[in-house]
Scaffold this motif. Structure first.
Motif, PDB file in Angstrom:
ATOM      1  N   LEU A 169       9.947  30.230  37.420  1.00  0.00           N
ATOM      2  CA  LEU A 169      10.264  28.857  37.802  1.00  0.00           C
ATOM      3  C   LEU A 169       9.040  28.160  38.381  1.00  0.00           C
ATOM      4  CD1 LEU A 169      13.835  29.125  39.385  1.00  0.00           C
ATOM      5  CD2 LEU A 169      13.207  28.193  37.150  1.00  0.00           C
ATOM      6  N   GLY A 170       8.220  28.920  39.115  1.00  0.00           N
ATOM      7  CA  GLY A 170       6.981  28.343  39.631  1.00  0.00           C
ATOM      8  C   GLY A 170       6.051  27.935  38.506  1.00  0.00           C
ATOM      9  N   ALA A 171       5.985  28.778  37.481  1.00  0.00           N
ATOM     10  CA  ALA A 171       5.134  28.470  36.335  1.00  0.00           C
ATOM     11  C   ALA A 171       5.645  27.248  35.584  1.00  0.00           C
ATOM     12  CB  ALA A 171       5.077  29.682  35.407  1.00  0.00           C
ATOM     13  N   MET A 209       4.027  23.483  34.665  1.00  0.00           N
ATOM     14  CA  MET A 209       4.058  22.889  33.331  1.00  0.00           C
ATOM     15  C   MET A 209       4.672  21.494  33.366  1.00  0.00           C
ATOM     16  SD  MET A 209       5.516  24.525  29.814  1.00  0.00           S
ATOM     17  CE  MET A 209       4.249  25.785  29.906  1.00  0.00           C
ATOM     18  N   ALA A 210       5.686  21.308  34.194  1.00  0.00           N
ATOM     19  CA  ALA A 210       6.329  20.000  34.305  1.00  0.00           C
ATOM     20  C   ALA A 210       5.403  18.962  34.927  1.00  0.00           C
ATOM     21  CB  ALA A 210       7.612  20.115  35.125  1.00  0.00           C
ATOM     22  N   LEU A 222      18.240  29.048  31.765  1.00  0.00           N
ATOM     23  CA  LEU A 222      17.713  29.992  30.768  1.00  0.00           C
ATOM     24  C   LEU A 222      16.745  30.979  31.401  1.00  0.00           C
ATOM     25  CD1 LEU A 222      17.069  27.605  27.724  1.00  0.00           C
ATOM     26  CD2 LEU A 222      18.951  29.236  28.020  1.00  0.00           C
ATOM     27  N   ILE A 223      15.938  30.516  32.341  1.00  0.00           N
ATOM     28  CA  ILE A 223      14.980  31.390  33.016  1.00  0.00           C
ATOM     29  C   ILE A 223      15.695  32.472  33.808  1.00  0.00           C
ATOM     30  CG2 ILE A 223      13.360  31.447  34.962  1.00  0.00           C
ATOM     31  CD1 ILE A 223      12.086  30.743  32.291  1.00  0.00           C
ATOM     32  N   ALA A 275       5.784  37.938  30.681  1.00  0.00           N
ATOM     33  CA  ALA A 275       6.653  36.862  31.159  1.00  0.00           C
ATOM     34  C   ALA A 275       5.799  35.622  31.221  1.00  0.00           C
ATOM     35  CB  ALA A 275       7.236  37.185  32.538  1.00  0.00           C
ATOM     36  N   ILE A 276       6.416  34.512  31.546  1.00  0.00           N
ATOM     37  CA  ILE A 276       5.643  33.295  31.683  1.00  0.00           C
ATOM     38  C   ILE A 276       4.625  33.487  32.803  1.00  0.00           C
ATOM     39  CG2 ILE A 276       5.765  30.846  32.254  1.00  0.00           C
ATOM     40  CD1 ILE A 276       8.555  30.817  31.110  1.00  0.00           C
TER      41      ILE A 276
END
Length: 212
Positions: A72-74, A78-79, A175-176, A208-209
Motif C-alpha cells: 500500500l505504501g508503494a 505511484m498515486a 486487491l492488495i 511483491a510490489i
C-alpha cells in the motif's frame, strides 16, 4: 430517464481503457529489461548480509499485514503521479518492472520455470491489476494537469474525478490485501507441490510490489 453511464462504465472508459494499457506497456518493457539484467546478477545480490533468501526490497517477515503495509505504501507513491505530472507513476512502474524482471531472471537459475510461475502467478494475478489501476489514476491526473497547464481544459479536477479515483483506489487496496494473504499463506504451499527443493531461499518467493 437517466442516460448517464453507470459507475463501472465511467471508470472503464474514463480511467482504465486508455491509461491501463500505457501503464502495462511501461511495466512490461521494464520487466523485460530487468529480466535481461537478472541473468547477469548473482542470486546473492537479492539477499541481505547474514540472511538467507531475504530480499532487501521486502519486509523481513512475510505476513499478510507486512505485505499489505509494504504494498500500500508503494501504491501511494505511484498515486503521487497525480501531483507530479505523472512522473512518479512512470518511475514507480519502471522500478517495479525492473525488480520483477531481475528477480525472475535470478529465480530461473535456481528452480524450474513452473516453480517460478507458481511462486509469482497466484498473488501476481491480483497484485499486478491493483498496480495498473493505481497507475491509471496517477497517469490520468498527471496528463489532465498537463492539459490544464496548456489551457486545453478549463478545470484542473472535478468532484466526479475525485469520486471515481476514490473508487479505483479503494478497489486496488482491497486487491492488495487479498494478494498479500495469498502470498503470505498460500504461495509457498502451491509452489512446493511442483518441487522437492527448499524454496525459502529462492528469489521469486520474495516478489511483491517494490516499496517507496
Amino acid at each position: 430517464m437517466n442516460d448517464r453511464p453507470s459507475l463501472p462504465a465511467r471508470l472503464f472508459h474514463r480511467w482504465l481503457l486508455r491509461y491501463v494499457p500505457v501503464a502495462a506497456l511501461i511495466l512490461l518493457g521494464s520487466v523485460l529489461l530487468g529480466y535481461g539484467l537478472g541473468n547477469q546478477v548473482p542470486a546473492e545480490w537479492l539477499q541481505n548480509p547474514g540472511t538467507t533468501g531475504e530480499n532487501p526490497f521486502m519486509p523481513a517477515e512475510l505476513t499478510t499485514l507486512s505485505l499489505t503495509i509494504n504494498n500500500l505504501g508503494a501504491l501511494l507513491v505511484m498515486a503521487l503521479g497525480a501531483i507530479s505530472l505523472g512522473s512518479m507513476t512512470v518511475l514507480s512502474l519502471i522500478l517495479n518492472g525492473l525488480l520483477i524482471g531481475v528477480v525472475v531472471g535470478i529465480a530461473l537459475k535456481q528452480v524450474s520455470p513452473i516453480v517460478v510461475a507458481a511462486l509469482i502467478v497466484p498473488h501476481g494475478l491480483i497484485e499486478i491489476p491493483a498496480l495498473l489501476i493505481v497507475a491509471a489514476v496517477g497517469l490520468r491526473f498527471g496528463w489532465h494537469t498537463i492539459q490544464y497547464i496548456r489551457g486545453s481544459v478549463d478545470t484542473l479536477v472535478t468532484e466526479q474525478d475525485l469520486q471515481e479515483a476514490g473508487w479505483l483506489l479503494v478497489t486496488a487496496a482491497v486487491l492488495i490485501v487479498i494478494a498479500a494473504y495469498i502470498e503470505a499463506n498460500l504461495t509457498l504451499e502451491i509452489a512446493s507441490q511442483y518441487t522437492d527443493t527448499d524454496l525459502s531461499g529462492v528469489a521469486a518467493d520474495r516478489i511483491a510490489i517494490a516499496p517507496r
